[in-house]
Design an enzyme around this catalytic site. Structure first.
Site, mmCIF file in Angstrom:
data_model
loop_
_atom_site.group_PDB
_atom_site.id
_atom_site.type_symbol
_atom_site.label_atom_id
_atom_site.label_comp_id
_atom_site.label_asym_id
_atom_site.label_seq_id
_atom_site.Cartn_x
_atom_site.Cartn_y
_atom_site.Cartn_z
ATOM 1 N N LYS A 8 0.799 -1.296 -0.092
ATOM 2 C CA LYS A 8 -0.104 0.024 0.164
ATOM 3 C C LYS A 8 0.711 1.298 -0.049
ATOM 4 O O LYS A 8 2.023 1.392 0.404
ATOM 5 C CB LYS A 8 -0.985 0.041 1.132
ATOM 6 C CG LYS A 8 -0.428 -0.068 2.523
ATOM 7 C CD LYS A 8 0.031 1.207 3.084
ATOM 8 C CE LYS A 8 0.940 1.104 4.472
ATOM 9 N NZ LYS A 8 1.871 2.251 4.760
ATOM 10 N N ASP A 135 -2.258 -1.789 9.992
ATOM 11 C CA ASP A 135 -2.334 -1.817 8.281
ATOM 12 C C ASP A 135 -2.692 -3.148 8.122
ATOM 13 O O ASP A 135 -3.180 -3.181 6.906
ATOM 14 C CB ASP A 135 -0.971 -1.440 7.940
ATOM 15 C CG ASP A 135 -0.490 0.056 8.326
ATOM 16 O OD1 ASP A 135 -1.413 0.621 8.611
ATOM 17 O OD2 ASP A 135 0.803 0.102 7.923
HETATM 18 P P1 ATP Z 1 4.096 -0.364 7.842
HETATM 19 O O1 ATP Z 1 4.145 0.455 6.340
HETATM 20 O O2 ATP Z 1 3.114 -1.525 7.975
HETATM 21 O O3 ATP Z 1 4.569 0.383 8.944
HETATM 22 P P2 ATP Z 1 6.719 -1.647 6.885
HETATM 23 O O4 ATP Z 1 6.382 -1.856 5.599
HETATM 24 O O5 ATP Z 1 7.310 -0.237 7.050
HETATM 25 O O6 ATP Z 1 5.284 -1.541 7.531
HETATM 26 P P3 ATP Z 1 7.366 -4.211 7.287
HETATM 27 O O7 ATP Z 1 8.051 -4.633 6.172
HETATM 28 O O8 ATP Z 1 6.023 -4.623 7.780
HETATM 29 O O9 ATP Z 1 7.530 -2.514 7.640
HETATM 30 O O10 ATP Z 1 8.441 -4.733 8.594
HETATM 31 C C1 ATP Z 1 8.630 -4.146 9.561
HETATM 32 C C2 ATP Z 1 9.212 -5.151 10.526
HETATM 33 O O11 ATP Z 1 8.467 -6.155 10.732
HETATM 34 C C3 ATP Z 1 10.320 -5.946 9.900
HETATM 35 O O12 ATP Z 1 11.777 -5.053 10.155
HETATM 36 C C4 ATP Z 1 10.389 -7.245 10.605
HETATM 37 O O13 ATP Z 1 11.214 -7.252 11.628
HETATM 38 C C5 ATP Z 1 8.964 -7.447 10.959
HETATM 39 N N1 ATP Z 1 8.307 -8.579 10.303
HETATM 40 C C6 ATP Z 1 7.371 -9.437 11.013
HETATM 41 N N2 ATP Z 1 6.874 -10.273 9.884
HETATM 42 C C7 ATP Z 1 7.284 -9.793 8.712
HETATM 43 C C8 ATP Z 1 7.087 -10.225 7.348
HETATM 44 N N3 ATP Z 1 6.280 -11.040 7.290
HETATM 45 N N4 ATP Z 1 7.760 -9.439 6.400
HETATM 46 C C9 ATP Z 1 8.630 -8.419 6.771
HETATM 47 N N5 ATP Z 1 8.975 -8.000 8.032
HETATM 48 C C10 ATP Z 1 8.254 -8.797 8.987
#
Ligand code: ATP
Length: 295
Positions: A8, A135
């Protein structure tokens, strides 16, 4: 059972003052884009997770993985074993502000529900999603939606078609750290109640990229740029190459560029890659469907 789930971008992310529970009230306009992870679940002796893709080494493979937590929660609710192997084919940048972990949580939830033949009502699946993270409900439904509360209370909104380029940055940003920086920058200032912008919602529904370009807004952007000043160069590079607008995606450090069409997308992506101001680019369209089982 394989489920495909979208990333997203927040076309508006209005952030209120920190609440007593530490969360922030948000007015969050989510838009799903055509950049997908795939989550495959197969029966196994115990709950295990594997991951493939360019960022696979950054993904936790233990029970902190949101996909594993989704399987656990659903199994507990159904009073059954959670023994399943989860494989994540990761295309969404990790810790990139594109809700990649949330996508995998929603994907695993739907995949397990189908594999186990539970037929859990959507409202209950959405409750489990909200328990997994703010989210996650949106990752399940996709399309475009306004999220209120801490982002998990969703109202679908209309969205025309748009083209986007995303610049994947080196490294990640921790979402809680970006909110802490938001709080630090907001100290001593009145933070208004977060509200969805009518102009933004009209522009989103119209499918007019010029109107949307003028209405994009991310209250977390100053905080993300304060922690990662280098992202400013990426934003400028995309604009100079013809993007209609640029913004930090969610909490960053991925940056998003709204472009007029597919041709402009290729041009902006090429300029960003040549500039050395990002690690990779992804060209996408929106809106994309939510979690979907693949045949
Ligand atoms: P958001 O946009 O919802 O704030 P994000 O995209 O910035 O999230 P994610 O890729 O969801 O961040 O990852 C944040 C942290 O969550 C990672 O550093 C990791 O430690 C943990 N994590 C848990 N499950 C997962 C997964 N399936 N894929 C990626 N990271 C994960």
């Amino acid at each position: 059972m394989t489920v495909r789930v979208p990333a997203k971008v927040n076309v508006q992310l209005a952030v209120g003052a920190a609440r007593p529970d530490g969360f922030h009230d948000l007015a969050n306009v989510f838009l799903a884009v055509s950049l997908f992870d795939e989550v495959t679940v197969t029966p196994a002796d115990e709950l295990t997770v594997t991951c493939s893709g360019p960022d696979a080494d950054q993904v936790p493979l233990d029970r902190t993985n949101l996909a594993a937590r989704a399987a656990e929660l659903l199994a507990a609710r159904a009073g059954r074993s959670d023994a399943v192997h989860i494989h994540i084919t990761k295309n969404i940048p990790v810790a990139g502000g594109m809700a990649g972990g949330s996508a995998d949580g929603a994907g695993a939830l739907l995949a397990c529900d189908l594999l186990w033949g539970l037929h859990t009502p959507t409202a209950e699946l959405l409750d489990i999603c909200a328990e997994l993270g703010s989210d996650v409900p949106f990752s399940l439904v996709g399309g475009a939606a306004l999220g209120t509360g801490r982002g998990e209370l969703l109202t679908p909104v209309e969205a025309g078609a748009f083209h986007w380029v995303f610049a994947v940055a080196e490294g990640g940003l921790s979402t809680p750290a970006v909110f802490r920086e938001f709080d630090r920058l907001a100290e001593g200032r009145d933070v208004p109640e977060p509200q969805a912008s009518p102009a933004l919602l009209t522009a989103l529904a119209s499918g007019d990229p010029d109107a949307l370009a003028g209405a994009l807004a991310n209250d977390l952007q100053p905080a993300a740029l304060s922690l990662r000043p280098d992202l400013q160069r990426t934003l400028t590079t995309g604009l100079e190459a013809g993007a209609l607008a640029s913004l930090v995606s969610g909490s960053g450090p991925t940056t998003a560029f709204l472009v007029r069409d597919g041709e402009a997308a290729s041009k902006v992506a090429a300029a960003l890659e040549a500039s050395g101001t990002c690690r990779a680019t992804r060209t996408t369209t929106s809106p994309a469907p939510g979690a979907t089982a693949l045949p």
